[in-house]
Scaffold this active site. Structure first.
Site, PDB file in Angstrom:
ATOM      1  N   GLY A  91      -5.211 -17.524  -7.613  1.00 45.61           N
ATOM      2  CA  GLY A  91      -4.152 -18.500  -7.345  1.00 45.61           C
ATOM      3  C   GLY A  91      -2.865 -17.927  -7.888  1.00 45.61           C
ATOM      4  O   GLY A  91      -2.598 -16.739  -7.736  1.00 45.61           O
ATOM      5  N   SER A 123      -8.617 -11.938  -8.338  1.00 43.06           N
ATOM      6  CA  SER A 123      -7.164 -11.981  -8.126  1.00 43.06           C
ATOM      7  C   SER A 123      -6.417 -12.351  -9.421  1.00 43.06           C
ATOM      8  O   SER A 123      -6.416 -11.575 -10.361  1.00 43.06           O
ATOM      9  CB  SER A 123      -6.867 -12.930  -6.966  1.00 43.06           C
ATOM     10  OG  SER A 123      -5.554 -12.810  -6.531  1.00 43.06           O
ATOM     11  N   ALA A 124      -5.818 -13.538  -9.520  1.00 40.41           N
ATOM     12  CA  ALA A 124      -5.115 -13.920 -10.750  1.00 40.41           C
ATOM     13  C   ALA A 124      -6.044 -13.861 -11.969  1.00 40.41           C
ATOM     14  O   ALA A 124      -5.624 -13.496 -13.069  1.00 40.41           O
ATOM     15  CB  ALA A 124      -4.532 -15.326 -10.612  1.00 40.41           C
ATOM     16  N   HIS A 160      -5.128  -7.077  -4.812  1.00 46.19           N
ATOM     17  CA  HIS A 160      -4.635  -7.073  -3.420  1.00 46.19           C
ATOM     18  C   HIS A 160      -3.741  -5.852  -3.178  1.00 46.19           C
ATOM     19  O   HIS A 160      -2.750  -5.943  -2.442  1.00 46.19           O
ATOM     20  CB  HIS A 160      -3.810  -8.333  -3.095  1.00 46.19           C
ATOM     21  CG  HIS A 160      -4.511  -9.632  -3.323  1.00 46.19           C
ATOM     22  ND1 HIS A 160      -5.389 -10.177  -2.408  1.00 46.19           N
ATOM     23  CD2 HIS A 160      -4.480 -10.514  -4.370  1.00 46.19           C
ATOM     24  CE1 HIS A 160      -5.835 -11.346  -2.881  1.00 46.19           C
ATOM     25  NE2 HIS A 160      -5.310 -11.564  -4.069  1.00 46.19           N
ATOM     26  N   GLU A 195      -8.292  -4.887  -1.665  1.00 43.07           N
ATOM     27  CA  GLU A 195      -9.157  -6.025  -1.346  1.00 43.07           C
ATOM     28  C   GLU A 195     -10.553  -5.529  -0.977  1.00 43.07           C
ATOM     29  O   GLU A 195     -10.692  -4.675  -0.099  1.00 43.07           O
ATOM     30  CB  GLU A 195      -8.551  -6.844  -0.208  1.00 43.07           C
ATOM     31  CG  GLU A 195      -7.248  -7.510  -0.616  1.00 43.07           C
ATOM     32  CD  GLU A 195      -6.677  -8.426   0.451  1.00 43.07           C
ATOM     33  OE1 GLU A 195      -7.118  -8.353   1.612  1.00 43.07           O
ATOM     34  OE2 GLU A 195      -5.774  -9.214   0.106  1.00 43.07           O
TER      35      GLU A 195
END
Lengths: 239, 239
Positions: A91, A123-124, A160, A195
């Protein structure tokens, strides 16, 4: 350090379901565990902690792992201290780190993950496992008092990671240029994690998993590419 | 407010030289002036203040405008107070705002630009003219104590605005999603300014210039498109 980490670039790759591409690695990380504590604070697209936890629960329950959301506890610090394993979802990285500090979770997460509690991030949640959040791609939608993160590894991660798009007429900086600018002000290595890629850390060993190579940026060297199977243990050395 | 601002999305559009696409608008902004104070603090790609100022000087001297860099002055506050006009160049927005605060330039820049001194910005320099830097695309390569910016206009700007790329398999958030996340935590409007676009503010009038429409995001409405020539003065109202 008896770390046991799985740092995933993205929860969902193009054409696969939530966490599907990482199923084997997640199961290996959580071997022998029956539950995981989910941290939904990064709230992708602004969804609620409850909705986000439901999404994670759906994925893990298929694998026989129970999920609770850290927001469900009156005492989130205690929840971290007693968790079998922790998963921090993706997020917005600024919002995530701000919420981790606001709930006094940075220190207990760091302590437990450094002592071997299984930790996974996407991700985050992968970003905050690094030294700082200084290489996030996210918009600074909320202010955070420091960019210092969990520092479960001594480098920064850029999830990413994207190569320059050939033939693009866009004049905004490429990812590589941004990371070069970062290295004018910071000396820790940066791992550009495409990714589908993951970093698996066990104690003082680190391996790149997934179908792609990773791009590694050191402050004073040209960018380097490492394939899965290459020795990248130097990334865990003090720098 | 007797503002006189030119807020440019990007200094260089694909296929044109530095500031070339904005020549006419820059000349209109600087009518009757013979010099401009350049603020190179955003240091794109890490170039030095000196190199960056030389680049700006080359462009403006063709148009008969002398350029000094704010770093050349022993007293940068006085330099701002006495400038005929100011230009803040693009680069990294965090680094720029941090340097503006470190040199105590936020207040004098705000005061003079609100009182009519011609101000122009490109990219990061356009970003800092907004209410906060919370909608920058840049990497947070340095920490800054607050995201509050010059607030020459009461909204935020997202320069280099990009529409979703059709057929992309990349799973990172689109620009529109990021701005929607911003609006979960902030209420000011956001203007997505495509490359080649500019905002021209004179007093309480604002106009969109350049070849493209702009995408305007209000906290509680669907995104809207405005063309050059459309009335967008509502953006200058208090919200």
């Amino acid at each position: 350090m008896s770390r046991n980490l799985l740092l995933i670039s993205t929860s969902t790759t193009h054409g696969t379901g939530y966490l599907e591409h990482a199923e084997e690695e997640v199961k290996a990380l959580l071997e022998g565990k029956s539950s995981i504590l989910f941290v939904p604070y990064a709230r992708p697209g602004g969804i609620s902690n409850k909705e986000y936890t439901a999404k994670a629960r759906e994925a893990f329950e298929k694998w026989g792992i129970g999920v609770t959301g850290v927001h469900e506890y009156d005492d989130p610090v205690k929840a971290v201290q007693e968790a079998e394993a922790v998963f921090i979802g993706g997020g917005n990285t600024f919002l995530l780190l701000r919420n981790l500090y606001a709930n006094n979770l940075v220190k207990p997460l760091r302590e437990r993950a450094r002592k071997g509690m299984p930790y996974m991030g996407t991700s985050a949640g992968t970003n905050v496992a690094g030294k700082t959040i200084g290489t996030t791609n996210d918009m600074p939608i909320v202010h955070v008092k420091t960019f210092e993160a969990l520092e479960l590894v001594p480098f920064n991660i850029n999830p990413h990671y994207q190569d320059p798009i050939e033939g693009s007429t866009h004049m905004g900086e490429t990812r590589e240029t941004r990371i070069a600018e970062f290295h004018n002000h910071n000396r820790q290595p940066v791992v550009g994690l495409r990714e589908g890629s993951m970093l698996r850390v066990k104690g003082d060993k680190i391996a790149l998993l997934g179908p792609h190579s990773a791009r590694v940026f050191l402050q004073t060297e040209k960018p380097m590419e490492f394939k899965p199977g290459d020795d990248i243990n130097f990334l865990l050395d003090a720098y």
